[in-house]
Design a protein around this motif. Structure first.
Motif, PDB file in Angstrom:
ATOM      1  N   UNK A 166      38.079 -13.876  67.029  1.00 48.15           N
ATOM      2  CA  UNK A 166      37.939 -15.326  66.885  1.00 48.15           C
ATOM      3  C   UNK A 166      36.719 -15.826  67.651  1.00 48.15           C
ATOM      4  N   UNK A 167      36.511 -15.330  68.876  1.00 48.31           N
ATOM      5  CA  UNK A 167      35.334 -15.724  69.653  1.00 48.31           C
ATOM      6  C   UNK A 167      34.049 -15.339  68.930  1.00 48.31           C
ATOM      7  N   UNK A 168      34.053 -14.158  68.319  1.00 42.33           N
ATOM      8  CA  UNK A 168      32.891 -13.696  67.565  1.00 42.33           C
ATOM      9  C   UNK A 168      32.605 -14.648  66.391  1.00 42.33           C
ATOM     10  N   UNK A 169      33.655 -15.025  65.674  1.00 42.77           N
ATOM     11  CA  UNK A 169      33.503 -15.936  64.537  1.00 42.77           C
ATOM     12  C   UNK A 169      33.106 -17.337  64.978  1.00 42.77           C
ATOM     13  N   UNK A 170      33.430 -17.669  66.224  1.00 45.47           N
ATOM     14  CA  UNK A 170      33.052 -18.979  66.759  1.00 45.47           C
ATOM     15  C   UNK A 170      31.640 -18.973  67.323  1.00 45.47           C
ATOM     16  N   UNK A 171      30.964 -17.827  67.203  1.00 46.28           N
ATOM     17  CA  UNK A 171      29.567 -17.758  67.593  1.00 46.28           C
ATOM     18  C   UNK A 171      29.282 -17.236  68.988  1.00 46.28           C
ATOM     19  N   UNK A 172      30.271 -16.639  69.630  1.00 40.36           N
ATOM     20  CA  UNK A 172      30.009 -16.084  70.961  1.00 40.36           C
ATOM     21  C   UNK A 172      29.028 -14.922  70.841  1.00 40.36           C
ATOM     22  N   UNK A 173      27.993 -14.941  71.663  1.00 38.71           N
ATOM     23  CA  UNK A 173      26.991 -13.882  71.625  1.00 38.71           C
ATOM     24  C   UNK A 173      27.444 -12.693  72.476  1.00 38.71           C
ATOM     25  N   UNK A 174      26.785 -11.579  72.259  1.00 36.74           N
ATOM     26  CA  UNK A 174      27.055 -10.373  73.048  1.00 36.74           C
ATOM     27  C   UNK A 174      26.793 -10.655  74.527  1.00 36.74           C
TER      28      UNK A 174
END
Length: 121
Positions: free
Chosen positions: A99-107
């Motif tokens: 979910x964080x990845x889909x919300x745009x959290x970067x590496x």
């Protein structure tokens, strides 16, 4: 040793189990250490001994502790239960990470979070 929160929605036995598991995983209780007797811990926490027995039984089923008839309950060796607990936690964390990845959290943001930073929290 173990903190019980009567406002917590989790049953008391789960709080006891989680508290003991935390003591084992963090190394506060080492492999071979003897856990308090069911009666002793129940008295210390002012709860029913059956609640403690249930927590001990589940910890034993998960491989965190083992019982020796007439001697008590002891902390098991760490590798098996740590691997099992890691898998259990990963199953809970993966959906949140997705979910964080889909919300745009970067590496980079993830690595900051991983390393203990909280500027994005």
């Amino acid at each position: 040793m173990i903190h019980l929160d009567y406002r917590d929605s989790r049953p008391i036995y789960e709080q006891v189990k989680d508290g003991l598991r935390h003591l084992v995983v963090t190394g506060i209780m080492a492999p071979g250490d003897k856990l308090p007797s069911v009666r002793t811990l129940a008295t210390q926490l002012a709860i029913n001994p059956n609640t403690i027995q249930r927590a001990y039984g589940e910890l034993e089923a998960e491989g965190f502790v083992y019982s020796v008839t007439g001697r008590g309950t002891f902390v098991a060796e760490g590798d098996a239960q740590n691997a099992a607990r890691r898998n259990e936690v990963m199953a809970k964390v993966k959906p949140m990470l997705e979910e964080l990845k889909h919300l745009g959290m970067s590496r980079e943001e993830f690595m900051e979070l991983w390393e203990g930073g909280n500027s994005h929290a």
